[in-house]
Design a protein around this motif. Structure first.
Motif, mmCIF file in Angstrom:
data_model
loop_
_atom_site.group_PDB
_atom_site.id
_atom_site.type_symbol
_atom_site.label_atom_id
_atom_site.label_comp_id
_atom_site.label_asym_id
_atom_site.label_seq_id
_atom_site.Cartn_x
_atom_site.Cartn_y
_atom_site.Cartn_z
ATOM 1 N N CYS A 57 0.823 -1.222 0.000
ATOM 2 C CA CYS A 57 0.000 0.000 0.000
ATOM 3 C C CYS A 57 0.851 1.264 0.000
ATOM 4 O O CYS A 57 0.442 2.321 0.493
ATOM 5 C CB CYS A 57 -0.953 0.030 1.194
ATOM 6 N N LEU A 58 2.064 1.165 -0.547
ATOM 7 C CA LEU A 58 2.926 2.334 -0.695
ATOM 8 C C LEU A 58 2.698 2.995 -2.048
ATOM 9 O O LEU A 58 3.118 4.132 -2.274
ATOM 10 C CB LEU A 58 4.394 1.915 -0.562
ATOM 11 N N ASP A 59 2.056 2.259 -2.948
ATOM 12 C CA ASP A 59 1.765 2.742 -4.300
ATOM 13 C C ASP A 59 0.429 2.130 -4.724
ATOM 14 O O ASP A 59 -0.014 1.129 -4.147
ATOM 15 C CB ASP A 59 2.896 2.312 -5.252
ATOM 16 N N SER A 77 -7.609 7.145 -0.487
ATOM 17 C CA SER A 77 -6.717 8.292 -0.354
ATOM 18 C C SER A 77 -5.405 7.820 0.270
ATOM 19 O O SER A 77 -5.332 6.726 0.835
ATOM 20 C CB SER A 77 -7.348 9.358 0.549
ATOM 21 N N ARG A 78 -4.403 8.662 0.193
ATOM 22 C CA ARG A 78 -3.098 8.311 0.774
ATOM 23 C C ARG A 78 -3.236 8.054 2.282
ATOM 24 O O ARG A 78 -2.637 7.144 2.825
ATOM 25 C CB ARG A 78 -2.111 9.455 0.513
ATOM 26 N N ASN A 79 -4.032 8.876 2.960
ATOM 27 C CA ASN A 79 -4.222 8.733 4.398
ATOM 28 C C ASN A 79 -4.931 7.421 4.742
ATOM 29 O O ASN A 79 -4.550 6.724 5.691
ATOM 30 C CB ASN A 79 -5.023 9.934 4.933
ATOM 31 N N GLN A 80 -5.960 7.088 3.961
ATOM 32 C CA GLN A 80 -6.679 5.820 4.177
ATOM 33 C C GLN A 80 -5.749 4.627 3.976
ATOM 34 O O GLN A 80 -5.783 3.655 4.733
ATOM 35 C CB GLN A 80 -7.861 5.713 3.199
ATOM 36 N N ARG A 81 -4.893 4.731 2.960
ATOM 37 C CA ARG A 81 -3.925 3.648 2.702
ATOM 38 C C ARG A 81 -2.944 3.511 3.853
ATOM 39 O O ARG A 81 -2.588 2.404 4.240
ATOM 40 C CB ARG A 81 -3.136 3.904 1.411
ATOM 41 N N ALA A 82 -2.516 4.641 4.399
ATOM 42 C CA ALA A 82 -1.554 4.618 5.513
ATOM 43 C C ALA A 82 -2.156 3.900 6.724
ATOM 44 O O ALA A 82 -1.481 3.103 7.387
ATOM 45 C CB ALA A 82 -1.138 6.038 5.879
ATOM 46 N N ILE A 83 -3.421 4.169 7.014
ATOM 47 C CA ILE A 83 -4.094 3.516 8.151
ATOM 48 C C ILE A 83 -4.236 2.020 7.880
ATOM 49 O O ILE A 83 -3.941 1.183 8.745
ATOM 50 C CB ILE A 83 -5.466 4.167 8.423
ATOM 51 N N LEU A 84 -4.655 1.674 6.663
ATOM 52 C CA LEU A 84 -4.810 0.264 6.298
ATOM 53 C C LEU A 84 -3.463 -0.462 6.388
ATOM 54 O O LEU A 84 -3.375 -1.572 6.926
ATOM 55 C CB LEU A 84 -5.371 0.154 4.873
ATOM 56 N N ARG A 85 -2.421 0.186 5.875
ATOM 57 C CA ARG A 85 -1.070 -0.386 5.901
ATOM 58 C C ARG A 85 -0.631 -0.646 7.347
ATOM 59 O O ARG A 85 -0.103 -1.709 7.661
ATOM 60 C CB ARG A 85 -0.118 0.598 5.218
ATOM 61 N N ASN A 86 -0.887 0.315 8.220
ATOM 62 C CA ASN A 86 -0.487 0.191 9.618
ATOM 63 C C ASN A 86 -1.219 -0.956 10.333
ATOM 64 O O ASN A 86 -0.632 -1.657 11.157
ATOM 65 C CB ASN A 86 -0.745 1.512 10.345
#
Length: 249
Positions: A57-59, A77-86
């Motif tokens: 989920c970095l790209d 969104s980038r923020n949603q991806r960051a939360i999912l990634r975490n």
């Protein structure tokens, strides 16, 4: 039947570099189910790094769909991806990516810092539990400069486990280690796999593929092979057969 954790459906990724269009992924499709230990291989330029960034989920794909543990990723969104990634992915890198002047426990706590639902005491409890799970219960307060490469990689694996992720994504996780330490880390990955963890191990080393349950090979942005391994080698057995290093050499 195991549930799908990773689903890629005709994923394409292109980059514009100057006047040129680079097609890094050219229609990649596969499913990885819960509890699989999958090696992803490919030479330089095969699209392996782009695929790793997509899975992590970095790209996001240019087209096609990526579904991570039931959640479509591409339109996030980038923020949603960051939360999912975490919450869903535990990363293990070749270079460990530990904070240098920080203890093992503090390094492992890091992913939980971004989760406001986890208290400080619970964060520490989980970090200690994860370090014990990778055999570092006696190294809790050690800093990176007090540990060997193998121990640092174990801290990195504990950090990947602490969020109880849907998938562990390892990028050349034995690339900086000597043969003996590499097999110690492979023993740990096989143990985690036996406990039901889903592991994706990205590597250029064909030997590692013999210790996983399935191998996906990329070439020129496409899947060349996707093979189930019916004869998984035992890393602990291989480790036991390695010669003991001579300290005098």
């Amino acid at each position: 039947m195991s549930k799908p954790v990773i689903e890629l459906q005709n994923v394409k990724r292109k980059f514009i570099v100057g006047e040129e269009v680079v097609r890094a992924l050219r229609g990649v499709s596969f499913t990885i189910n819960e509890g699989e230990f999958v090696t992803i291989m490919g030479t330089s330029g095969s699209g392996k790094s782009t695929l790793l960034n997509t899975l992590g989920c970095l790209d996001t794909p240019t087209s096609g769909e990526y579904i991570l543990d039931g959640t479509p990723v591409r339109t996030m969104s980038r923020n949603q991806r960051a939360i999912l990634r975490n919450r869903k992915i535990g990363f293990v890198f070749q270079n460990y990516n530990l904070l240098a002047k920080t203890t093992a426990v503090e390094n492992v706590e890091l992913p939980l810092m971004y989760n406001s639902e986890v208290s400080a005491s619970e964060r520490r409890r989980r970090a200690i539990e994860a370090l014990k799970a990778v055999g570092l219960g006696d190294r809790l307060e050690h800093k990176s400069n007090q540990m060997s490469g193998g121990q640092m990689q174990r801290v990195a694996i504990a950090r990947a486990l602490v969020n109880n992720p849907a998938v562990i994504l390892a990028d050349e996780a034995t690339g900086n280690l000597d043969t003996r330490t590499s097999f110690e880390i492979l023993v740990l990955f096989q143990k985690l796999h036996a406990e039901g963890r889903t592991i994706i191990f990205v590597t250029h080393n064909p030997e590692i593929a013999q210790y996983s349950s399935r191998t996906i090979t990329l070439r020129d942005g496409k899947i060349k092979d996707d093979i189930v391994n019916n004869n998984i080698l035992n890393a602990a057995k291989t480790l036991a057969e390695l010669p003991i290093p001579d300290e005098n050499n």
